[in-house]
Design a protein around this motif. Sequence first.
Motif, PDB file in Angstrom:
ATOM      1  N   LEU A 224       0.866  -1.172   0.000  1.00 43.06           N
ATOM      2  CA  LEU A 224       0.000   0.000   0.000  1.00 43.06           C
ATOM      3  C   LEU A 224       0.907   1.227   0.000  1.00 43.06           C
ATOM      4  O   LEU A 224       1.732   1.393   0.900  1.00 43.06           O
ATOM      5  CB  LEU A 224      -0.892   0.017   1.237  1.00 43.06           C
ATOM      6  CG  LEU A 224      -1.722   1.291   1.443  1.00 43.06           C
ATOM      7  CD1 LEU A 224      -2.799   1.410   0.374  1.00 43.06           C
ATOM      8  CD2 LEU A 224      -2.349   1.319   2.838  1.00 43.06           C
ATOM      9  N   THR A 225       0.784   2.080  -0.994  1.00 43.96           N
ATOM     10  CA  THR A 225       1.671   3.237  -1.106  1.00 43.96           C
ATOM     11  C   THR A 225       0.941   4.519  -0.709  1.00 43.96           C
ATOM     12  O   THR A 225      -0.203   4.746  -1.100  1.00 43.96           O
ATOM     13  CB  THR A 225       2.222   3.377  -2.528  1.00 43.96           C
ATOM     14  OG1 THR A 225       1.124   3.406  -3.466  1.00 43.96           O
ATOM     15  CG2 THR A 225       3.134   2.207  -2.858  1.00 43.96           C
ATOM     16  N   VAL A 226       1.636   5.365   0.066  1.00 41.62           N
ATOM     17  CA  VAL A 226       1.060   6.600   0.600  1.00 41.62           C
ATOM     18  C   VAL A 226       2.014   7.754   0.312  1.00 41.62           C
ATOM     19  O   VAL A 226       3.203   7.677   0.651  1.00 41.62           O
ATOM     20  CB  VAL A 226       0.816   6.501   2.117  1.00 41.62           C
ATOM     21  CG1 VAL A 226       0.233   7.809   2.655  1.00 41.62           C
ATOM     22  CG2 VAL A 226      -0.091   5.318   2.437  1.00 41.62           C
ATOM     23  N   ALA A 227       1.510   8.804  -0.296  1.00 41.32           N
ATOM     24  CA  ALA A 227       2.303  10.011  -0.551  1.00 41.32           C
ATOM     25  C   ALA A 227       1.952  11.067   0.484  1.00 41.32           C
ATOM     26  O   ALA A 227       0.783  11.264   0.817  1.00 41.32           O
ATOM     27  CB  ALA A 227       2.031  10.547  -1.952  1.00 41.32           C
ATOM     28  N   ILE A 228       2.979  11.753   0.984  1.00 48.37           N
ATOM     29  CA  ILE A 228       2.790  12.895   1.874  1.00 48.37           C
ATOM     30  C   ILE A 228       3.460  14.079   1.202  1.00 48.37           C
ATOM     31  O   ILE A 228       4.684  14.144   1.091  1.00 48.37           O
ATOM     32  CB  ILE A 228       3.396  12.632   3.264  1.00 48.37           C
ATOM     33  CG1 ILE A 228       2.723  11.410   3.901  1.00 48.37           C
ATOM     34  CG2 ILE A 228       3.231  13.861   4.164  1.00 48.37           C
ATOM     35  CD1 ILE A 228       3.344  10.982   5.210  1.00 48.37           C
ATOM     36  N   SER A 229       2.651  15.015   0.711  1.00 50.84           N
ATOM     37  CA  SER A 229       3.182  16.092  -0.125  1.00 50.84           C
ATOM     38  C   SER A 229       2.305  17.326  -0.018  1.00 50.84           C
ATOM     39  O   SER A 229       1.128  17.253   0.356  1.00 50.84           O
ATOM     40  CB  SER A 229       3.249  15.633  -1.589  1.00 50.84           C
ATOM     41  OG  SER A 229       3.661  16.683  -2.430  1.00 50.84           O
ATOM     42  N   ASN A 230       2.893  18.465  -0.365  1.00 51.83           N
ATOM     43  CA  ASN A 230       2.149  19.712  -0.417  1.00 51.83           C
ATOM     44  C   ASN A 230       1.491  19.929  -1.777  1.00 51.83           C
ATOM     45  O   ASN A 230       0.760  20.882  -1.962  1.00 51.83           O
ATOM     46  CB  ASN A 230       3.100  20.882  -0.106  1.00 51.83           C
ATOM     47  CG  ASN A 230       2.367  22.191   0.092  1.00 51.83           C
ATOM     48  OD1 ASN A 230       1.342  22.247   0.755  1.00 51.83           O
ATOM     49  ND2 ASN A 230       2.887  23.256  -0.486  1.00 51.83           N
ATOM     50  N   ASN A 231       1.762  19.033  -2.716  1.00 52.12           N
ATOM     51  CA  ASN A 231       1.290  19.208  -4.087  1.00 52.12           C
ATOM     52  C   ASN A 231       0.393  18.039  -4.503  1.00 52.12           C
ATOM     53  O   ASN A 231       0.880  16.951  -4.811  1.00 52.12           O
ATOM     54  CB  ASN A 231       2.488  19.310  -5.036  1.00 52.12           C
ATOM     55  CG  ASN A 231       2.073  19.658  -6.462  1.00 52.12           C
ATOM     56  OD1 ASN A 231       0.896  19.663  -6.808  1.00 52.12           O
ATOM     57  ND2 ASN A 231       3.057  19.945  -7.294  1.00 52.12           N
ATOM     58  N   PRO A 232      -0.920  18.236  -4.539  1.00 53.11           N
ATOM     59  CA  PRO A 232      -1.830  17.136  -4.876  1.00 53.11           C
ATOM     60  C   PRO A 232      -1.727  16.674  -6.315  1.00 53.11           C
ATOM     61  O   PRO A 232      -2.205  15.589  -6.649  1.00 53.11           O
ATOM     62  CB  PRO A 232      -3.220  17.728  -4.585  1.00 53.11           C
ATOM     63  CG  PRO A 232      -3.041  19.200  -4.728  1.00 53.11           C
ATOM     64  CD  PRO A 232      -1.653  19.491  -4.246  1.00 53.11           C
TER      65      PRO A 232
END
Length: 315
Positions: A224-232
């Motif tokens: 399961l991959t999760v991105a944490i970013s300020n840019n959707p």
Amino acid sequence: MTVSIRTDPPVEHATGVTNRIRSRMPEMSGVMLRIADYLLENPDAPLTLTIGELAADSGVSAATITRFCRIIGYTGYAPFRVDLAKDFGRSTARDSWQTDIGRAFGPDDSAPDVLSTLLNAHTRTLRETADVIDLEVMLEIAAAIARSRNVDIYGVGGSAMLADEMQARLYRIGISTHAWSEVHAGLTSAAIQGPDSVALGISNTGRTEETIQMLRQAGRAGALTVAISNNPDSPLVAASTLAIITSAHERFLQPDDLSAKHGQLFVLDLLYLFVAQQNFERTTKRLAASALAVAPHRRPTKAGALSETASPVGV
């Protein structure tokens, strides 16, 4: 070196939406830039205009307005207008943009002004991040982490310290976790993940190539991959199954804005607490055991030292 700085917007501007628009402008096409410029010049227009009227005034189609809203992080025109109205409501409660919102500081600003500017920017980053957090997604990720065989966290450069911090927290409460900042080692670990694994990729811009590669590799392995970013709209978010979007209010002189990291640290802290809740008994036992293990390596407080010195007398 000449630096071009936009004039600060007047107090009535919707600062949260304005910041979103400005942060995405370097990635916008010509037609999207036309809408952005119109909204920066007429920030209150969407409050009174329908999507068709706004499209006509800015010289584009209604469908293009919808696409623009998605570029800056909204699902459509309606939630865009709701956020805009909230921003205007908050703005009317402030005395001035300069003193209460903050601005990019200059060489002649006083130390108290610099402090106030920076504090307001960091505070607003946390507030805006809290406003856009999807708690259902956060709880879904937390549950997956709590039952996972292994958690990989990928972060390069400044994001590496956030990855290390999250790794230490999860490991302490019994979650097998590894943090990777070097791409070869990270890819090796990502390749041996599976459906019972979770992989987190941390990048403010969402365009850090090494982090994208590691997260994609983990996804191909079944994690399961999760991105944490300020840019959707970033490649990192596109490469992930789920995403946690953060917000950064201002950019000052730092090459890598610390307010953005505070927003990311905030969501990581929240995610950690949600994971801890999943198996509270295990969490408390692990924390107590680790605290007891390191206790002999901490100097006692002055009161503790006095009581130890005095104890033989009482025997």
